[in-house]
Scaffold this active site. Structure first.
Site, PDB file in Angstrom:
ATOM      1  N   TYR A  42       0.938  -0.832  -0.114  1.00 51.97           N
ATOM      2  CA  TYR A  42       0.290   0.116  -0.246  1.00 51.97           C
ATOM      3  C   TYR A  42       0.939   1.242  -0.116  1.00 51.97           C
ATOM      4  O   TYR A  42       0.700   2.165  -0.191  1.00 51.97           O
ATOM      5  CB  TYR A  42      -0.915  -0.052   1.473  1.00 51.97           C
ATOM      6  CG  TYR A  42      -1.770  -1.409   0.919  1.00 51.97           C
ATOM      7  CD1 TYR A  42      -2.859  -1.451   0.388  1.00 51.97           C
ATOM      8  CD2 TYR A  42      -1.613  -2.409   1.531  1.00 51.97           C
ATOM      9  CE1 TYR A  42      -3.977  -2.193   0.577  1.00 51.97           C
ATOM     10  CE2 TYR A  42      -2.917  -2.822   2.365  1.00 51.97           C
ATOM     11  CZ  TYR A  42      -3.420  -3.355   1.388  1.00 51.97           C
ATOM     12  OH  TYR A  42      -4.246  -4.481   1.047  1.00 51.97           O
TER      13      TYR A  42
ATOM     14  N   HIS B  23      -4.019   6.251  -1.192  1.00 51.23           N
ATOM     15  CA  HIS B  23      -4.576   6.275   0.118  1.00 51.23           C
ATOM     16  C   HIS B  23      -3.643   6.702   1.859  1.00 51.23           C
ATOM     17  O   HIS B  23      -3.941   7.119   2.536  1.00 51.23           O
ATOM     18  CB  HIS B  23      -5.426   5.251   0.808  1.00 51.23           C
ATOM     19  CG  HIS B  23      -6.978   5.244   1.563  1.00 51.23           C
ATOM     20  ND1 HIS B  23      -7.848   5.902   1.608  1.00 51.23           N
ATOM     21  CD2 HIS B  23      -7.393   3.695   1.715  1.00 51.23           C
ATOM     22  CE1 HIS B  23      -9.411   5.974   2.280  1.00 51.23           C
ATOM     23  NE2 HIS B  23      -8.728   4.698   2.156  1.00 51.23           N
TER      24      HIS B  23
ATOM     25  N   ASN C  48      -9.678   1.189   8.172  1.00 49.82           N
ATOM     26  CA  ASN C  48     -10.936   1.618   9.154  1.00 49.82           C
ATOM     27  C   ASN C  48     -10.912   0.947  10.234  1.00 49.82           C
ATOM     28  O   ASN C  48     -11.465   0.671  11.305  1.00 49.82           O
ATOM     29  CB  ASN C  48     -11.818   0.852   8.184  1.00 49.82           C
ATOM     30  CG  ASN C  48     -11.517  -1.006   8.063  1.00 49.82           C
ATOM     31  OD1 ASN C  48     -10.085  -1.558   8.640  1.00 49.82           O
ATOM     32  ND2 ASN C  48     -11.690  -1.654   7.482  1.00 49.82           N
TER      33      ASN C  48
ATOM     34  N   ASP D  35      -6.243  12.120   2.794  1.00 58.14           N
ATOM     35  CA  ASP D  35      -6.502  11.734   1.596  1.00 58.14           C
ATOM     36  C   ASP D  35      -7.821  12.313   1.299  1.00 58.14           C
ATOM     37  O   ASP D  35      -8.472  11.803   1.704  1.00 58.14           O
ATOM     38  CB  ASP D  35      -6.330  10.604   1.021  1.00 58.14           C
ATOM     39  CG  ASP D  35      -7.004   9.154   1.506  1.00 58.14           C
ATOM     40  OD1 ASP D  35      -6.755   9.070   2.556  1.00 58.14           O
ATOM     41  OD2 ASP D  35      -7.745   8.770   0.593  1.00 58.14           O
TER      42      ASP D  35
ATOM     43  N   ASN E 257     -13.224   5.694   5.497  1.00 54.54           N
ATOM     44  CA  ASN E 257     -13.360   4.912   6.546  1.00 54.54           C
ATOM     45  C   ASN E 257     -12.411   5.152   8.030  1.00 54.54           C
ATOM     46  O   ASN E 257     -12.510   4.964   9.244  1.00 54.54           O
ATOM     47  CB  ASN E 257     -13.228   3.193   6.249  1.00 54.54           C
ATOM     48  CG  ASN E 257     -14.386   2.902   5.266  1.00 54.54           C
ATOM     49  OD1 ASN E 257     -15.387   3.855   5.524  1.00 54.54           O
ATOM     50  ND2 ASN E 257     -14.207   2.314   4.761  1.00 54.54           N
TER      51      ASN E 257
END
Length: 189
Positions: free
Chosen positions: A17, A22, A66, A91, A112
């Protein structure tokens, strides 16, 4: 006006990631830590990578987006940090790449990470630094969009916005929010 004591960069942990849209909050926090000669280290009781630079606490939750509230609430409780002393860097789909906005309070806007922080703190009145990443144009594509790296021109624009945000950080840390907002909103749009 309270000064900021805790700066939280939002993102998802792990190399898969690291370069995704994100993780824009992590990108800024990594640079801020470097500027303050602070090393982010795994801190189990905070479920995060954590560093302290003087009175400033830096946090990158390692719980996935989340569940970010778990980490933020743990640090806030431990150090008795009030919501208006917290800045969450994240973001923002509703801003184009290159834009950065500072604001206090508000809803989660479908984010989230913000949703979980609001739930964990029980309030919405923490500060947010919104880094524009753009929108795919179709709501059904949002998840795929935020979990992909930005195109080169988008990345360049996001990097410029992060630089602008870092430039106003001394005013933010001093609690001079109107000054920081005016400067940031003029430069990163």
């Amino acid at each position: 006006m309270a000064s900021i004591r805790l700066i939280v960069g939002l993102g998802n942990p792990g190399p898969d990631y690291a370069a995704t849209r994100h993780n824009a909050g992590f990108w800024l926090l990594d640079l801020l830590a470097r500027q303050h000669s602070a090393t982010l280290r795994a801190e189990g009781k905070f479920f995060s990578l954590y560093a302290r630079a003087g009175e400033m606490h830096l946090l990158e939750p390692q719980t996935f987006m989340n569940a970010s509230g778990k980490a933020v609430a743990a640090v806030a409780r431990f150090y008795k940090i009030q919501p208006d002393e917290i800045l969450v860097v994240h973001d923002e789909l509703d801003l184009p790449p290159g834009a950065a906005k500072l604001k206090q309070g508000g809803g989660h806007g479908g984010h989230n990470g913000l949703r979980d922080i609001i739930a964990a703190l029980g309030v919405q009145d923490f500060w947010r630094l919104r880094l524009g990443i753009g929108h795919p144009g179709n709501k059904a594509e949002v998840v795929n969009f935020v979990l992909k790296p930005p195109r080169k021109e988008e990345q360049d624009a996001i990097d410029r916005a992060i630089d602008c945000a870092l430039d106003v950080m001394p005013a933010v840390l001093a609690g001079k929010m109107p000054e920081a907002m005016k400067d940031l909103h003029t430069r990163a749009k």
